[in-house]
Design a protein around this motif. Sequence first.
Motif, short mmCIF file in Angstrom:
data_model
loop_
_atom_site.label_atom_id
_atom_site.label_comp_id
_atom_site.label_asym_id
_atom_site.label_seq_id
_atom_site.Cartn_x
_atom_site.Cartn_y
_atom_site.Cartn_z
N GLY A 59 -1.57 3.48 -7.94
CA GLY A 59 -2.32 3.40 -6.69
C GLY A 59 -1.51 3.19 -5.44
N HIS A 60 -0.22 3.57 -5.44
CA HIS A 60 0.61 3.42 -4.25
C HIS A 60 1.07 4.79 -3.75
CE1 HIS A 60 1.13 -0.32 -6.63
NE2 HIS A 60 1.03 -0.91 -5.44
N LEU A 61 1.21 4.91 -2.45
CA LEU A 61 1.82 6.10 -1.87
C LEU A 61 3.32 5.85 -1.76
CD1 LEU A 61 1.43 8.91 -0.57
CD2 LEU A 61 1.25 7.74 1.65
N VAL A 62 4.12 6.70 -2.39
CA VAL A 62 5.57 6.53 -2.43
C VAL A 62 6.24 7.68 -1.69
CG1 VAL A 62 7.60 6.30 -3.92
CG2 VAL A 62 5.40 5.35 -4.66
N LEU A 63 7.13 7.35 -0.75
CA LEU A 63 7.92 8.34 -0.03
C LEU A 63 9.39 8.13 -0.39
CD1 LEU A 63 5.49 7.23 2.01
CD2 LEU A 63 6.48 8.94 3.52
N SER A 64 10.08 9.22 -0.70
CA SER A 64 11.50 9.09 -1.06
C SER A 64 12.23 10.40 -0.82
CB SER A 64 11.63 8.65 -2.52
OG SER A 64 12.98 8.28 -2.80
N HIS A 106 5.76 5.21 -11.76
CA HIS A 106 4.83 4.14 -12.15
C HIS A 106 4.07 3.63 -10.93
CE1 HIS A 106 3.26 0.54 -14.08
NE2 HIS A 106 3.81 -0.19 -13.12
N ALA A 107 4.78 3.47 -9.80
CA ALA A 107 4.13 2.96 -8.58
C ALA A 107 3.06 3.91 -8.10
CB ALA A 107 5.18 2.74 -7.49
N SER A 108 3.34 5.21 -8.12
CA SER A 108 2.35 6.18 -7.64
C SER A 108 1.13 6.25 -8.56
CB SER A 108 2.98 7.57 -7.52
OG SER A 108 3.29 8.10 -8.79
N LEU A 109 1.38 6.09 -9.87
CA LEU A 109 0.27 6.15 -10.83
C LEU A 109 -0.60 4.90 -10.79
CD1 LEU A 109 2.09 7.76 -13.90
CD2 LEU A 109 0.47 8.86 -12.33
N ASP A 137 0.84 -1.20 0.00
CA ASP A 137 0.00 0.00 0.00
C ASP A 137 0.88 1.25 0.00
OD1 ASP A 137 -2.70 -1.23 0.32
OD2 ASP A 137 -1.79 -1.98 2.17
N ILE A 138 1.95 1.18 0.77
CA ILE A 138 2.87 2.32 0.91
C ILE A 138 4.30 1.83 0.68
CG2 ILE A 138 3.76 4.08 2.50
CD1 ILE A 138 1.02 3.85 3.96
N ILE A 139 5.06 2.60 -0.09
CA ILE A 139 6.43 2.24 -0.42
C ILE A 139 7.34 3.39 -0.01
CG2 ILE A 139 8.06 1.67 -2.28
CD1 ILE A 139 5.64 0.64 -3.88
N MET A 140 8.43 3.06 0.68
CA MET A 140 9.45 4.07 0.95
C MET A 140 10.74 3.65 0.24
SD MET A 140 11.21 5.53 4.45
CE MET A 140 12.73 4.60 4.40
N VAL A 141 11.26 4.52 -0.60
CA VAL A 141 12.52 4.30 -1.30
C VAL A 141 13.54 5.26 -0.69
CG1 VAL A 141 13.72 4.27 -3.52
CG2 VAL A 141 11.30 3.64 -3.40
N GLY A 142 14.63 4.71 -0.16
CA GLY A 142 15.61 5.53 0.54
C GLY A 142 16.07 6.75 -0.23
N GLU A 143 16.32 6.59 -1.51
CA GLU A 143 16.78 7.71 -2.33
C GLU A 143 16.54 7.41 -3.80
OE1 GLU A 143 20.90 10.10 -3.45
OE2 GLU A 143 20.89 8.69 -1.77
N ILE A 144 16.07 8.39 -4.52
CA ILE A 144 15.95 8.27 -5.97
C ILE A 144 17.25 8.79 -6.58
CG2 ILE A 144 14.72 9.07 -8.03
CD1 ILE A 144 12.18 9.18 -6.38
N ARG A 145 18.06 7.87 -7.11
CA ARG A 145 19.39 8.23 -7.57
C ARG A 145 19.55 8.24 -9.09
NH1 ARG A 145 22.90 4.30 -3.48
NH2 ARG A 145 22.40 5.40 -1.53
N ASP A 146 18.68 7.52 -9.77
CA ASP A 146 18.88 7.39 -11.21
C ASP A 146 17.54 7.38 -11.94
OD1 ASP A 146 17.83 4.68 -10.98
OD2 ASP A 146 19.80 4.09 -10.25
N GLU A 147 17.64 7.37 -13.26
CA GLU A 147 16.45 7.45 -14.11
C GLU A 147 15.52 6.26 -13.92
OE1 GLU A 147 15.50 7.31 -18.93
OE2 GLU A 147 17.49 7.92 -18.21
#
Length: 596
Positions: free
Chosen positions: A411-416, A406-409, A388-398
């Motif tokens: 239906g997921h809540l993404v924190l990064s 894609h995950a947010s579109l 339901d919710i995803i946390m990615v430590g850091e967005i580093r690359d394309e």
Amino acid sequence: MTTENSDNSQINPASDAQAGQTAPVDQTTQDPQTVQAEQTTQAAEGDQTYQDPQSGSQVDWGQVQIGDEVTSLISAGSLEKYGFVPFRIAGDVVQVAVLDRNDMNTQNALRFFEQTSHKKAELFDIDPESFSVLIRRFKDPSLQIGEALSSYQKSEEEEEKEELERKRRSSGAKLEVLKDAPVSKMVEVIIKNAIDGGASDIHIEPLDKSVRVRYRVDGVLYNSLTLPKKLGPALVSRVKILSNLKIDEKRKPQDGRFRISDLGKDVDFRVSSLPTSYGEKIVMRILDTQTGLTTFDKLGIEGRDKKILEDVIKEPYGIILVTGPTGSGKSTTLYASLRVLNKVGVNIVTLEDPVEYVLEGINQSQVKPEIDYTFASGLRSILRQDPDIIMVGEIRDEETAELAIHASLTGHLVLSTLHTNSAIGAITRMIDMKIQPFLLASSLSLLMAQRLLRRICPDCREEVSEISQGAQDMIKEELAKMPPEALKRIKGFSGTSAEEVPIKTYRGKGCNLCQKTGMRGRVGIYEVIEVTPKIGRMIGSGALEQDIEKQAIEDGYTTMKQDGIIKALNGETTIEEVQRVTEDESGEEVIAAKGE
């Protein structure tokens, strides 16, 4: 390494004052004179002698030295909690300085101390300032390091006597094994002192003729110890053993971690070794699993910013990006958000490098690039874990950026997190990673930037009598730009316009509790932009950052600098600290925060 636990760190009272019974230790008190403690924890000159009326014993707090036989009885953390310090042993009696012998918690702790130490406690009253000096002497690593060093030198002399025998042995880590006990004691003292002093990092650095130990406290590095050069390899090897690193690999950097128990709570250490021209350097990041997990209020997120953040993290989908330099507290903010979101009916999965704090009920995974388990590959797998919710430590690359979108579109809540100077800068950074503006407009929910400021010590805070004209002009200029809602956060202000705001700033005078620095602890400053439909359309059409910021200001947005000024006017930090973190000499905003 010897670890601390709660059983060894509580103590035992010396009296039953309730029923008028004769106490097992002397209960007669006489107030000692105040001790002026210098930053080096040495007492100032003056009459500091206390005499117990019944026993006739005298104690000069300015001359008290606490030996290792006393510090081995109890941990320093318990002493501050229960308000007493053992300072001398005489046979079966241990002399104890106590703040309030009638306090029930102190009495219970003293009873336990007597039972575990098998000694009778003789109590001496002490004033708070002298108590602070004694506590720091109790925690002073130089005394314990000195004894460990003497033991080390003795083992070295014994080693020289066995030189012929040693030559017949195979080369390797023999020296470290033979001297394991004193070296282990040194490492333990270094680590314990860092925890008790509230340090976030420990640096063990080889120099040309010595080894330097430094602590980072409130984002600033301080020298703590200077040790003989020959101790460097032994200390490094000991830390490597604790961290399960290869002690014979000295040519390339290594990363590891270990955990100890201190006063009943787990403390994790993230370890990094780095070869330098004078030998290997070790840096240990201290990750207190309890202090690292906090709330928005304690982080300093206030007013409109807090309300927006609380509302957005309750949305079922979207991307929340927290930006700032390394050590600005981004991960702590994300963990605070996850604590709010962590409920039984929600599946939360995180992808981190490394896992800094363990949260019960959340599925946390650490990336391992050496086996091709990266943020991108891990994120693909997470999407098959029904999150339901995803946390990615850091967005580093394309690739990671595309998968997060894609995950947010879907239906997921993404924190990064991202490394940018400002909240709006996250938009440009994502576009630089080849994310189409129309996709950003559809997926972004909130942009947040932050820095950490040193907090004024609350025990010695005082109002600044004279504010420089330049500082006054800067404060007035920023106040004039703030929305009325932000001005309401200023304590004691009930007006309607910026011109009515009383300009009062504060500083720390310096006391024993803050080591005479005037600063103790840290607080965050923030800027939060909610991606409203109007701002979303501007992002999708490729609008300039300046235009987006203008719209955000109309929506009530305040900058980090403005947030810092509000906190300075409220007495939480100094105006100089705000300028240090948010401006350089030319007035341009920069990344200036350090430490974690």
